[in-house]
Design an enzyme around this catalytic site. Structure first.
Site, PDB file in Angstrom:
ATOM      1  N   VAL A 160       1.123  -1.127   0.031  1.00 49.07           N
ATOM      2  CA  VAL A 160       0.400  -0.255  -0.296  1.00 49.07           C
ATOM      3  C   VAL A 160       1.119   1.101  -0.434  1.00 49.07           C
ATOM      4  CG1 VAL A 160      -1.917   1.112   0.960  1.00 49.07           C
ATOM      5  CG2 VAL A 160      -1.896  -1.131   1.277  1.00 49.07           C
ATOM      6  N   CYS A 161       0.964   2.397  -0.878  1.00 50.55           N
ATOM      7  CA  CYS A 161       1.008   3.425  -1.437  1.00 50.55           C
ATOM      8  C   CYS A 161       2.994   3.287  -1.197  1.00 50.55           C
ATOM      9  CB  CYS A 161       0.780   4.389   0.282  1.00 50.55           C
ATOM     10  SG  CYS A 161       1.445   5.741   0.166  1.00 50.55           S
TER      11      CYS A 161
END
Length: 332
Positions: free
Chosen positions: A99-100
């Site tokens: 994520v991210c």
């Protein structure tokens, strides 16, 4: 199915919690929050604290790896122990996800070499430099690797993963259970939609932000004493760097030399000494924190059998918030 969500000081809360809220609802699943050591991990602003449930060594071969991101990701890329764990875990995992800016960690571990991948829009160029082919897509599936864009996209990634693990109906039921039906008040959740002015404002705000995990010396000393009082050696060790140097007159008695080097030898020393404490309890009297030198002095009393011995420990911290040097001193 064993799922490992990696934690590190300076992570972004939703990067980990978003996927957690989805994946914990999968059938026949065991989910762990993992880090190098069992300790309390803080988010980038220091306001959210989470407990590590298992160490990386405890979960060497998870079925699913979830790598969150956060402002501390750049520093984390130099953490060889974590990078090696990701590399080895990926060899046997069914799914490896991020994520991210967590995709930067996957890239550093060689997981994304030559693959199309995504991450936070401000960090796509570093992702390219790390060997991936960056894209602004929200979720990208490449074989068993799933990467997602910034922060909130972790929920989308986890739902996509849930569908692949347990089928679309289960994933849809999870989406309904968490009532994930976003209707944002503004249609500006990507640089393309936001426009130049908002993009530049976002960049300025990000540049001005100073992520900080506040250090509370009194809380640290209190936790340290409580950990010793329940003889939780692993918890005590979690405060020390792997290359720690610890000096104590008791070490000379138990180990043959006053200074022990490295976390392994320190652990051996602590485990030899802990049973000898008997009913002793540590009571913190005072803490002195020198922020410039990153040095904490804990002055405390050692209570046993009606007697009290005065003692202190002087701890010097590294940039990661771990004790790299310590000296223990005891009164008569």
């Amino acid at each position: 199915m064993q799922i490992a969500i990696v934690l590190f000081d300076g992570f972004t809360a939703l990067d980990a919690i978003g996927p957690y809220e989805v994946l914990k609802r999968l059938p026949s699943t065991t989910l762990h929050f993992v880090a190098e050591r069992r300790k309390i991990i803080h988010t980038s602003d220091g306001l959210v604290a989470m407990a590590v449930t298992e160490t990386l060594a405890d979960v060497p071969r998870p079925d699913v790896v979830v790598m969150p991101g956060g402002p501390a990701t750049r520093e984390l890329m130099s953490n060889e122990a974590l990078i090696e764990w990701v590399r080895r875990a990926h060899e046997s995992s069914a799914w490896t996800t991020s994520v991210c800016t967590g995709s930067l960690i996957l890239a550093k571990a060689g997981v994304l070499s030559g693959l199309e991948a995504t991450g936070h829009w401000m960090w796509l160029e570093p992702l390219r430099e790390a060997g991936a082919n960056p894209s602004s897509k929200r979720v990208i599936v490449q074989g068993k690797v799933i990467t997602s864009a910034g922060v909130s996209s972790g929920i989308d990634m986890a739902l996509a993963l849930a569908a692949r693990i347990s089928g679309e109906d289960v994933a849809k039921a999870i989406q309904l259970a968490i009532e994930y039906d976003p209707e944002p008040p503004f249609d500006c959740g990507s640089p393309e939609k936001a426009g130049t002015e908002i993009v530049e404002l976002c960049r300025r705000r990000a540049a001005a932000a100073k992520p900080k995990v506040p250090f509370d010396p009194d809380r640290f000393a209190r936790e340290w004493a409580e950990q010793w009082n329940r003889r939780d050696v692993d918890a005590v060790l979690s405060h020390f760097a792997s290359n720690v140097r610890f000096t104590s007159p008791r070490a000379k008695e138990l180990m043959g030399h006053a200074t022990v080097d490295g976390i392994e030898e320190l652990g051996a020393y602590f485990r030899k000494g802990a049973p000898l404490l008997g009913t002793m309890r540590f009571v913190v009297d005072e803490t002195i924190w020198d922020a410039a030198r990153r040095t904490l002095t804990i002055i405390y009393d050692r209570h046993r059998d009606g007697g009290i011995q005065r003692a202190c420990e002087i701890m010097r911290f590294d940039s990661q918030g771990l004790v790299r040097e310590a000296d223990a001193l005891y009164g008569a």
